[in-house]
Design a protein around this motif. Structure first.
Motif, short mmCIF file in Angstrom:
data_model
loop_
_atom_site.label_atom_id
_atom_site.label_comp_id
_atom_site.label_asym_id
_atom_site.label_seq_id
_atom_site.Cartn_x
_atom_site.Cartn_y
_atom_site.Cartn_z
N ALA A 250 1.42 -1.12 0.15
CA ALA A 250 -0.09 0.17 0.18
C ALA A 250 1.26 1.24 0.10
O ALA A 250 0.52 2.44 -0.87
N LEU A 251 1.74 1.11 0.57
CA LEU A 251 2.67 2.57 0.34
C LEU A 251 3.52 2.85 -0.64
O LEU A 251 3.24 3.89 -0.72
N GLY A 252 3.89 1.62 -1.40
CA GLY A 252 4.15 1.66 -3.25
C GLY A 252 5.39 3.19 -3.59
O GLY A 252 5.72 3.54 -4.76
N ARG A 253 6.31 3.01 -1.39
CA ARG A 253 7.49 3.92 -2.27
C ARG A 253 8.48 2.95 -1.96
O ARG A 253 8.28 2.07 -1.19
N GLN A 254 9.56 3.46 -1.55
CA GLN A 254 10.52 3.48 -0.77
C GLN A 254 10.10 3.87 1.01
O GLN A 254 9.61 4.83 1.37
N ALA A 255 10.31 2.87 1.84
CA ALA A 255 10.18 3.65 2.94
C ALA A 255 11.38 3.86 3.40
O ALA A 255 11.94 3.78 4.49
N LEU A 256 11.24 5.08 3.39
CA LEU A 256 12.48 6.45 3.42
C LEU A 256 11.61 7.22 4.07
O LEU A 256 10.57 8.35 3.05
N HIS A 257 11.64 8.27 4.49
CA HIS A 257 11.45 9.65 5.02
C HIS A 257 12.31 10.54 5.56
O HIS A 257 13.17 9.52 6.22
N ALA A 258 12.34 11.97 5.43
CA ALA A 258 13.38 12.58 5.56
C ALA A 258 13.01 13.40 7.41
O ALA A 258 12.19 14.17 6.54
N ARG A 259 13.32 13.07 8.16
CA ARG A 259 12.20 13.95 8.93
C ARG A 259 12.80 15.55 9.56
O ARG A 259 12.25 16.38 10.51
N LEU A 260 14.01 15.30 9.12
CA LEU A 260 14.72 16.22 10.09
C LEU A 260 15.60 16.68 8.68
O LEU A 260 16.74 16.38 7.84
N LEU A 261 16.08 18.20 8.05
CA LEU A 261 17.10 18.41 6.95
C LEU A 261 17.27 19.99 8.07
O LEU A 261 17.01 20.60 8.03
N ALA A 262 18.07 19.84 8.13
CA ALA A 262 19.16 21.22 8.10
C ALA A 262 20.47 21.02 7.32
O ALA A 262 21.40 20.44 7.18
N PHE A 263 20.61 22.58 7.52
CA PHE A 263 21.86 23.09 6.55
C PHE A 263 22.14 24.72 7.11
O PHE A 263 21.03 25.07 6.60
N ALA A 264 23.67 24.86 6.38
CA ALA A 264 24.10 26.39 6.67
C ALA A 264 23.04 27.03 4.44
O ALA A 264 23.40 26.39 3.77
N HIS A 265 22.69 27.98 5.07
CA HIS A 265 22.19 28.61 3.76
C HIS A 265 23.40 29.50 2.96
O HIS A 265 24.48 29.51 3.92
N PRO A 266 23.52 29.31 2.07
CA PRO A 266 25.20 29.22 1.13
C PRO A 266 25.43 30.96 1.90
O PRO A 266 26.65 30.90 0.76
N ARG A 267 24.59 31.93 0.91
CA ARG A 267 24.99 33.02 1.46
C ARG A 267 25.10 33.92 3.14
O ARG A 267 26.46 34.00 3.19
N THR A 268 24.26 33.13 3.43
CA THR A 268 24.17 33.59 4.54
C THR A 268 25.16 33.04 5.51
O THR A 268 25.50 33.15 6.67
N ARG A 269 24.85 31.96 5.42
CA ARG A 269 25.49 30.79 6.81
C ARG A 269 24.40 30.61 7.58
O ARG A 269 24.96 29.71 8.78
N LYS A 270 23.64 31.01 8.07
CA LYS A 270 22.83 30.64 8.97
C LYS A 270 22.01 29.64 9.08
O LYS A 270 21.75 28.95 7.23
N THR A 271 21.99 28.59 9.94
CA THR A 271 21.39 27.33 9.27
C THR A 271 19.98 27.35 9.40
O THR A 271 19.66 27.76 10.43
#
Length: 160
Positions: A117-138
């Motif tokens: 029923a899922l019909g896809r990979q059982a994979l979920h991005a619960r949290l994404l965090a990265f530095a903004h490329p210009r401001t470097r703010k997380t």
């Protein structure tokens, strides 16, 4: 980045790091693979959060949290297939593990139905965090596990 996925079986270690350069699969140009030459460095840290299966028997599946040190195409899918634990529902990287899927069908038909029923990979991005490329703010983005994946996890928890 914190990602969760359900993979087939139970990894040998409860936590660890998977390394292996990732590049085009020489046997299937549509896929990526861990390669000896010509790939890009890829590092995936993982922790097994929960295992599913009948007590005292080999685990059928695991809920795993991953933290990526690098961000390569299909990195989690490639790394877990490489160590013999492809993601549930991954037809591209899990196709060589038909016997494990058959075992899920035999021993946990409700979980197998939830996976279909899922019909896809059982994979979920619960949290994404990265530095903004210009401001470097997380920048930080969180997302709850979707209902269809929760149903799969609940069905796996019901295995007895």
């Amino acid at each position: 980045a914190g990602l969760s996925g359900a993979d087939l079986g139970v990894p040998k270690y409860a936590e660890g790091t998977i390394t292996g350069d990732i590049g085009r699969d020489p046997r299937n140009r549509q896929a990526m693979a861990v390669v000896k030459k010509g790939g890009r460095e890829a590092i995936t840290h993982f922790e097994v959060l929960e295992t599913f299966g009948e007590p005292g028997r080999e685990g059928l599946a695991s809920l795993v949290e991953c933290r990526l040190e690098t961000g390569r195409t299909h990195q989690i899918r490639v790394h877990f297939a490489h160590i013999g634990h492809p993601l549930l529902g991954d037809d591209l990287y899990g196709s060589g593990y038909r016997t494990k899927l058959d075992k899920l069908d035999r021993e946990a038909p409700e979980a197998a139905a939830a996976l279909r029923a899922l019909g896809r990979q059982a994979l979920h991005a619960r949290l994404l965090a990265f530095a903004h490329p210009r401001t470097r703010k997380t920048l930080r983005f969180e997302s709850e596990v979707p209902e269809d994946m929760e149903r799969l996890i609940d069905a796996l928890r019901d295995i007895a």
